[in-house]
Design a protein around this motif. Structure first.
Motif, PDB file in Angstrom:
ATOM      1  N   GLU A  88       0.839  -1.198   0.000  1.00 62.07           N
ATOM      2  CA  GLU A  88       0.000   0.000   0.000  1.00 62.07           C
ATOM      3  C   GLU A  88       0.875   1.250   0.000  1.00 62.07           C
ATOM      4  O   GLU A  88       1.763   1.405   0.825  1.00 62.07           O
ATOM      5  N   THR A  90       1.298   5.341   0.326  1.00 63.72           N
ATOM      6  CA  THR A  90       0.730   6.524   0.973  1.00 63.72           C
ATOM      7  C   THR A  90       1.652   7.697   0.710  1.00 63.72           C
ATOM      8  O   THR A  90       2.834   7.656   1.058  1.00 63.72           O
ATOM      9  N   THR A 157      -3.549   7.548  -1.792  1.00 66.38           N
ATOM     10  CA  THR A 157      -3.463   6.163  -1.322  1.00 66.38           C
ATOM     11  C   THR A 157      -3.650   5.234  -2.512  1.00 66.38           C
ATOM     12  O   THR A 157      -4.562   5.440  -3.322  1.00 66.38           O
ATOM     13  N   THR A 159      -1.463   1.603  -4.684  1.00 65.39           N
ATOM     14  CA  THR A 159      -0.660   0.381  -4.698  1.00 65.39           C
ATOM     15  C   THR A 159       0.593   0.601  -5.525  1.00 65.39           C
ATOM     16  O   THR A 159       0.540   1.227  -6.591  1.00 65.39           O
TER      17      THR A 159
END
Length: 465
Positions: A88, A90, A157, A159
């Motif tokens: 993930e 950020t 946010t 991938t």
């Protein structure tokens, strides 16, 4: 990673930051309308036109009673965690207001690498989501108000799709003040690089190393010494430890016997990356893998495996850059290997890089050399043959994608592709005849069988002249 705030730069050079504000069309229209009404009222002697122009003049003057003195600030920050492919992402784009005047509207926009798929963007409580392209979310403009001496964050946010250093940014912002009568010049900040480490495929090799040369380690050497591998039973000699006495054999033979063991030693593993050519198209962590993808992920997996066992691991590039990472052990070396792999790039060269890469005192005679190569260049095969003739233990790992599609162009492209495949298979067969095992990378157990064969060759008697 977290990017430190960088000083904002103005889009065009010339005016200092304090004067980087320009009037908008609304201010021009208000001034024009007020002037026309006043001129018409004076020339025609009509008081009603002057009274009609008064609200426009008073409103404009009230809006411009306070003017901004500094430009807005923009900076980018990213996640400081250990981001791996498929993890993930950020990131945050922040717009700061260092002035004593509220920003009525701040328009923020940021670019982002195509290998960073942004699925959600949140700013000032508003959320935008998209399941298609990341540019539909990240590169669209966002508008918000920024209070005095405050900052507003645009949180991205998503991938991470592929390993490497991917840019988030550059990001820019323009703000409007004085009820939309003044607008700032575009303030653009430099992009922030997000480190995405390669995903290590499961790899294990339980076979012994061909030659372990260190003093301590996890591999069973062929030399007697203190260790956990039983080598046999022999007669007690001065210097043997009492706890090694085998009492059953001693009572039966009526003479002290001890259990002999093999010493545990470490080994040096050299992972050689052939970066002379690239083939295939990368599809990210969940798509097809190119030659460079397979090379980097396999190198990370092999280094993690042997460093976990306490061995010394070094990295080499067979290419024009000839980068080298010195051998070391431990978790710090593993993190250094990951950072080193982020800079791997495929680059062709018309020169032979063998002498540049394998200079004197570069490769140890006892090291296991794992060569990750697609065997697309004839110089790669010659390099493997020269390593084998020098007496080193070499294992070639084929990184060419198995599903590499032949060209569909007109003419003899497909026939030429088949002939090239046959020529490449012949070259691999010749390497195996010269004692260079070639195995395709397949994750767990890829090198287990070939390491067993290399270990047997190391123990075989050699003919002396």
């Amino acid at each position: 990673m977290v990017a430190s705030p960088v000083p904002p730069r103005v889009e065009s050079s010339g005016p200092p930051p304090a004067t980087g504000w320009v009037p908008t069309g609304a201010l021009g229209r208000a001034v024009l309308l007020t002037g026309l009404l006043l001129i018409a009222g004076v020339l025609l002697g009509r008081v009603d036109l002057v009274v009609l122009a008064a609200p426009f003049a008073l409103g404009t003057a009230y809006a411009l009673r306070r003017r901004p003195t500094v430009l807005p600030q923009v900076w980018i920050s990213g996640d400081d965690g250990h981001l791996v492919e498929g993890g993930e992402l950020t990131a945050t784009v922040t717009v700061g207001n260092p002035d004593q005047l509220d920003y009525d509207v701040a328009v923020v926009r940021s670019r982002i690498s195509p290998w960073l798929r942004v699925e959600r963007a949140t700013i000032a409580g508003a959320t935008a989501a998209s399941g298609a392209r990341s540019a539909a979310v990240a590169e669209r403009p966002f508008a918000t108000a920024v209070p005095t001496v405050a900052a507003v964050d645009l949180e991205l946010t998503g991938t991470a799709l592929r390993w490497g250093r991917h840019p988030v940014g550059p990001a820019g912002a323009r703000v409007a003040v004085a009820q939309g009568l003044l607008v700032s010049r575009a303030v653009i900040t430099e992009p922030s690089r997000v480190r995405v480490y390669p995903k290590t495929e499961p790899f294990d090799a339980v076979e012994a190393m061909p030659r372990a040369a260190g003093l301590v380690g996890a591999h069973h050497s062929r030399r007697p010494g203190e260790g956990g591998e039983l080598a046999g039973v022999r007669v007690f000699a001065p210097g043997d430890r009492l706890r090694r006495i085998d009492w059953r054999v001693s009572l039966r033979a009526r003479q002290l016997h001890v259990a002999a063991t093999l010493s545990d030693r470490d080994a040096e593993v050299v992972v050689l990356l052939d970066v002379l050519a690239e083939a295939g198209r990368s599809g990210g962590v969940s798509g097809a893998a190119s030659v460079l993808d397979t090379t980097v992920r396999a190198a990370a997996a092999i280094a993690e495996h042997y460093l976990h066992r306490g061995d010394r691991v070094s990295m080499l590039e067979y290419g024009p850059a000839a980068r080298r990472l010195r051998p070391a052990t431990g978790r710090r070396q593993y993190l250094t290997v990951l950072e080193w792999l982020l800079e791997v790039r495929a680059e062709s060269s018309p020169h032979e890089p063998y002498d540049q890469v394998f200079g004197p005192q570069v490769l140890s005679a006892d090291a296991l050399v794992v060569v990750l190569t697609p065997l697309l260049d004839e110089r790669s095969a010659q390099m493997l043959a020269r390593l084998a003739r020098s007496g080193r233990f070499v294992v070639a790992v084929d990184t060419l994608p198995a599903d590499l599609a032949p060209p569909k162009d007109r003419g003899w492209a497909e026939v030429a592709y088949r002939l090239w495949r046959l020529d490449r298979d012949t070259m691999i067969g010749q390497l195996r005849e010269h004692g260079v095992p070639v195995v395709r990378w397949a994750g767990a157990g890829s090198l287990d069988e070939v390491l067993r064969d290399v270990a047997r060759l190391a123990t075989a008697p050699r003919v002396g002249r």
